[in-house]
Design a protein around this motif. Structure first.
Motif, short mmCIF file in Angstrom:
data_model
loop_
_atom_site.label_atom_id
_atom_site.label_comp_id
_atom_site.label_asym_id
_atom_site.label_seq_id
_atom_site.Cartn_x
_atom_site.Cartn_y
_atom_site.Cartn_z
N VAL A 36 0.83 -1.21 0.00
CA VAL A 36 0.00 0.00 0.00
C VAL A 36 0.86 1.25 0.00
O VAL A 36 0.63 2.18 -0.78
N VAL A 37 1.85 1.29 0.88
CA VAL A 37 2.68 2.50 0.98
C VAL A 37 3.76 2.50 -0.09
O VAL A 37 3.81 3.40 -0.94
N TYR A 38 4.63 1.49 -0.09
CA TYR A 38 5.77 1.54 -1.00
C TYR A 38 5.38 1.38 -2.46
O TYR A 38 5.66 2.24 -3.29
N TYR A 39 4.72 0.27 -2.79
CA TYR A 39 4.42 0.00 -4.20
C TYR A 39 3.44 1.02 -4.77
O TYR A 39 3.69 1.62 -5.83
N ASN A 40 2.31 1.21 -4.09
CA ASN A 40 1.31 2.14 -4.62
C ASN A 40 1.84 3.57 -4.71
O ASN A 40 1.53 4.30 -5.65
N LEU A 41 2.64 3.98 -3.72
CA LEU A 41 3.19 5.34 -3.76
C LEU A 41 4.19 5.50 -4.90
O LEU A 41 4.23 6.55 -5.55
N THR A 42 5.01 4.48 -5.12
CA THR A 42 5.96 4.56 -6.24
C THR A 42 5.21 4.77 -7.55
O THR A 42 5.56 5.64 -8.36
N VAL A 43 4.18 3.97 -7.77
CA VAL A 43 3.37 4.10 -8.99
C VAL A 43 2.69 5.47 -9.04
O VAL A 43 2.65 6.11 -10.10
N ALA A 44 2.18 5.93 -7.90
CA ALA A 44 1.49 7.22 -7.87
C ALA A 44 2.45 8.36 -8.19
O ALA A 44 2.11 9.27 -8.97
N TYR A 45 3.64 8.35 -7.61
CA TYR A 45 4.61 9.42 -7.89
C TYR A 45 4.99 9.43 -9.37
O TYR A 45 5.11 10.50 -9.97
N VAL A 46 5.19 8.24 -9.95
CA VAL A 46 5.53 8.18 -11.37
C VAL A 46 4.38 8.71 -12.23
O VAL A 46 4.59 9.50 -13.16
N ALA A 47 3.16 8.28 -11.91
CA ALA A 47 2.00 8.71 -12.69
C ALA A 47 1.81 10.23 -12.60
O ALA A 47 1.57 10.89 -13.61
N ARG A 48 1.92 10.78 -11.39
CA ARG A 48 1.74 12.24 -11.23
C ARG A 48 2.85 13.01 -11.95
O ARG A 48 2.62 14.08 -12.50
#
Length: 280
Positions: A88-100
């Motif tokens: 939830v924190v590491y994987y999803n945030l990595t994807v979210a930062y890249v997408a944004r």
């Protein structure tokens, strides 16, 4: 004789008003990120369903091993917490930062009043809240369906979740800088998800591993989270010894130190590799 006048506006003095404004900006960014999370069904599934399903598969595969009945609950709670933080924190945030970043959202944020730390924190708040909620629900489920944990030192459990969230947020920011696209983020996150997990100490009960492998795993990024959770929930250290409240504080010095060091490494890596706009 001539004099020069600086055109740089003076910095606002730090104080309660500055802190409130910073928290307000983080809250606005967090609400925007939460709306994006709800709209993204894949990310929402990863956040809500993947950690519990992983824990169920882990249990079905006999991941608890020969652990005693009184530590089965803490071990399962440990697994759920670690999976929530990593996915939830590491994987999803990595994807979210890249997408944004690729959507130029981060670049637009930088034009506003928010600092870089506030932007990263705002994006991380929904993921951290979900991980905290899953940890709380895990405590309730374990207490209801299994033998309730002893909760020898709940403070260490809080430190594990909060400190782990901060560390993994920093590592997610750093990893996003190494990911050219959202798809490539699935590869750049693999080292932590599938290389560091075996060293996290979730396979088998307390004291089930020893020797060089256990010594090495003590200093890996995910191991401090599980050590602190187990110490706090059951009072049992890595050697399988039952400790008192005061003894858990002494035993927590090494995992806390490792967690702080990895957080520092994550911050340095994020400052070095984090990108705020697409590569040209």
């Amino acid at each position: 004789m001539t004099t020069t006048t600086s055109t740089t506006p003076p910095r606002a003095a730090a104080g309660p008003a500055t802190t409130r404004n910073g928290l307000r900006r983080v809250g606005v960014l967090a609400r925007a990120e939460l709306r994006l999370l709800v709209r993204n069904r894949t990310a929402l599934f990863n956040a809500l369903a993947l950690p519990p399903l992983t824990m169920a598969l882990f249990t079905a595969a006999g991941g608890v091993g020969d652990a005693a009945d009184d530590v089965v609950g803490p071990v399962l709670l440990n697994v759920l917490t670690l999976m929530s933080l990593t996915f939830v924190v590491y994987y999803n945030l990595t994807v979210a930062y890249v997408a944004r970043r690729e959507e130029l959202v981060l670049k637009r944020y930088l034009v506003g009043e928010s600092s870089r730390a506030e932007i990263l924190a705002g994006a991380a708040v929904p993921a951290v809240v979900v991980a905290l909620a899953q940890a709380v629900l895990g405590v309730v489920a374990v207490s209801v369906f299994l033998e309730p944990p002893a909760f020898v030192n709940p403070l260490l459990m809080v430190l594990a979740v909060v400190g782990g969230s901060v560390m993994l947020t920093a590592l997610a920011a750093a990893t996003s800088g190494l990911s050219r696209t959202v798809e490539s983020a699935q590869l750049t996150t693999l080292p932590l998800l599938f290389v560091a997990l075996p060293f996290a100490g979730i396979f088998g009960g307390p004291g089930s591993s020893s020797g060089v492998f256990d010594t090495i795993s003590t200093f890996t990024p995910l191991r401090p989270i599980t050590d602190l959770m187990m110490l706090g929930a059951s009072g049992i250290d890595g050697d399988g010894q039952a400790l008192t409240f005061v003894e858990t504080l002494a035993a927590a010095r090494v995992p806390l130190g490792v967690l702080i060091v990895w957080t520092f490494v994550g911050v340095l890596a994020a400052r070095r590799w984090m990108r705020w706009e697409p590569r040209r």
